[in-house]
Scaffold this motif. Structure first.
Motif, PDB file in Angstrom:
ATOM      1  N   HIS A   1       0.835  -1.201   0.000  1.00  0.00           N
ATOM      2  CA  HIS A   1       0.000   0.000   0.000  1.00  0.00           C
ATOM      3  C   HIS A   1       0.871   1.253   0.000  1.00  0.00           C
ATOM      4  CE1 HIS A   1      -3.887  -1.909   0.508  1.00  0.00           C
ATOM      5  NE2 HIS A   1      -3.330  -2.727   1.393  1.00  0.00           N
ATOM      6  N   LEU A   2       0.418   2.265  -0.721  1.00  0.00           N
ATOM      7  CA  LEU A   2       1.097   3.556  -0.710  1.00  0.00           C
ATOM      8  C   LEU A   2       0.892   4.241   0.638  1.00  0.00           C
ATOM      9  CD1 LEU A   2      -0.063   4.787  -4.223  1.00  0.00           C
ATOM     10  CD2 LEU A   2       2.279   4.171  -3.587  1.00  0.00           C
ATOM     11  N   ALA A   3       1.767   5.141   0.987  1.00  0.00           N
ATOM     12  CA  ALA A   3       1.615   5.955   2.203  1.00  0.00           C
ATOM     13  C   ALA A   3       0.729   7.153   1.824  1.00  0.00           C
ATOM     14  CB  ALA A   3       2.972   6.402   2.721  1.00  0.00           C
ATOM     15  N   VAL A   4      -0.568   6.892   1.658  1.00  0.00           N
ATOM     16  CA  VAL A   4      -1.469   7.919   1.132  1.00  0.00           C
ATOM     17  C   VAL A   4      -1.542   9.162   2.025  1.00  0.00           C
ATOM     18  CG1 VAL A   4      -2.856   6.396  -0.333  1.00  0.00           C
ATOM     19  CG2 VAL A   4      -3.508   6.746   2.048  1.00  0.00           C
ATOM     20  N   GLU A   5      -1.331   8.985   3.328  1.00  0.00           N
ATOM     21  CA  GLU A   5      -1.363  10.154   4.214  1.00  0.00           C
ATOM     22  C   GLU A   5      -0.230  11.125   3.875  1.00  0.00           C
ATOM     23  OE1 GLU A   5       1.225   7.046   5.787  1.00  0.00           O
ATOM     24  OE2 GLU A   5      -0.898   6.965   5.263  1.00  0.00           O
ATOM     25  N   SER A   6       0.868  10.621   3.360  1.00  0.00           N
ATOM     26  CA  SER A   6       1.989  11.479   2.957  1.00  0.00           C
ATOM     27  C   SER A   6       1.761  12.119   1.595  1.00  0.00           C
ATOM     28  CB  SER A   6       3.288  10.674   2.903  1.00  0.00           C
ATOM     29  OG  SER A   6       3.618  10.207   4.194  1.00  0.00           O
ATOM     30  N   LEU A   7       0.814  11.585   0.818  1.00  0.00           N
ATOM     31  CA  LEU A   7       0.493  12.162  -0.480  1.00  0.00           C
ATOM     32  C   LEU A   7      -0.496  13.313  -0.354  1.00  0.00           C
ATOM     33  CD1 LEU A   7       0.110   8.880  -2.555  1.00  0.00           C
ATOM     34  CD2 LEU A   7       2.088  10.406  -2.450  1.00  0.00           C
ATOM     35  N   ASP A   8      -1.097  13.475   0.814  1.00  0.00           N
ATOM     36  CA  ASP A   8      -2.097  14.517   1.071  1.00  0.00           C
ATOM     37  C   ASP A   8      -1.713  15.253   2.353  1.00  0.00           C
ATOM     38  OD1 ASP A   8      -4.380  16.072   1.011  1.00  0.00           O
ATOM     39  OD2 ASP A   8      -5.762  14.432   1.406  1.00  0.00           O
ATOM     40  N   PRO A   9      -0.683  16.109   2.291  1.00  0.00           N
ATOM     41  CA  PRO A   9      -0.115  16.681   3.511  1.00  0.00           C
ATOM     42  C   PRO A   9      -0.987  17.711   4.238  1.00  0.00           C
ATOM     43  CG  PRO A   9       0.899  17.658   1.592  1.00  0.00           C
ATOM     44  CD  PRO A   9       0.018  16.549   1.097  1.00  0.00           C
ATOM     45  N   ARG A  10      -1.894  18.365   3.544  1.00  0.00           N
ATOM     46  CA  ARG A  10      -2.762  19.383   4.154  1.00  0.00           C
ATOM     47  C   ARG A  10      -1.974  20.398   4.983  1.00  0.00           C
ATOM     48  NH1 ARG A  10      -8.146  18.211   3.214  1.00  0.00           N
ATOM     49  NH2 ARG A  10      -8.456  16.086   2.526  1.00  0.00           N
TER      50      ARG A  10
END
Length: 172
Positions: A15-24
């Motif tokens: 799985h990708l580290a999706v939380e790091s792709l959406d830093p906000r």
């Protein structure tokens, strides 16, 4: 154009580290807009599409540079983000699709689409209407509003709708 859509592809069965792709972080920041899991012969591959506003690409560039500079260490910087990525490329209308990948319409089939627009300045629907008129896309009579999004119905082919990615920052 006020930004670019990128698609991050995972290594099969990772799985990708999706939380790091959406830093906000900050007023303008990369925004995760869709995640798809596609079963391949090598395993399940995750695709995450991110809208990267102009001036924010440095968020990813700096993380990749930090990783490269520390790659020989036991714990390279940004390893959780970078080690999971197999490829990065420009997004397509298909990578913005949020229903099961097998349900994506044929490129020339005319179907009704839910087009989600990000609220920015109150002119999102007007810009989309202008695009639709130029592209020969039929729009539904009503919109549905949420705090950060507006949903518009559009009757079009995938090929017609793909043109919106190149001209509208509003599509989410």
């Amino acid at each position: 154009m006020d930004g670019v859509y990128l698609t991050f592809e995972s290594i099969p069965d990772v799985h990708l580290a999706v939380e790091s792709l959406d830093p906000r972080v900050g007023e303008a920041h990369p925004e995760l807009v869709s995640v798809q899991n596609v079963t391949t012969t090598a395993g399940v591959v995750e695709y995450a599409t991110v809208f990267v506003p102009d001036g924010t690409l440095g968020y990813f560039v700096s993380r990749l540079q930090q990783y490269a500079e520390t790659a020989e260490q036991d714990k390279p910087r940004n390893r959780n983000l970078v080690d999971r990525i197999q490829a990065i490329g420009l997004a397509t209308i298909k990578t913005l699709w949020t229903d099961p990948p097998g349900a994506f319409p044929e490129p020339t089939a005319t179907v009704w689409w839910e087009v989600w627009l990000r609220r920015r300045d109150g002119n999102e629907v007007g810009r989309f209407q202008e695009f639709a008129q130029q592209a020969g896309v039929r729009l539904g009579a009503r919109t549905l509003g949420f705090s950060e999004r507006i949903v518009v119905l559009a009757q079009a082919t995938a090929e017609q709708l793909a043109g919106a990615l190149g001209v509208l920052r509003d599509v989410s």
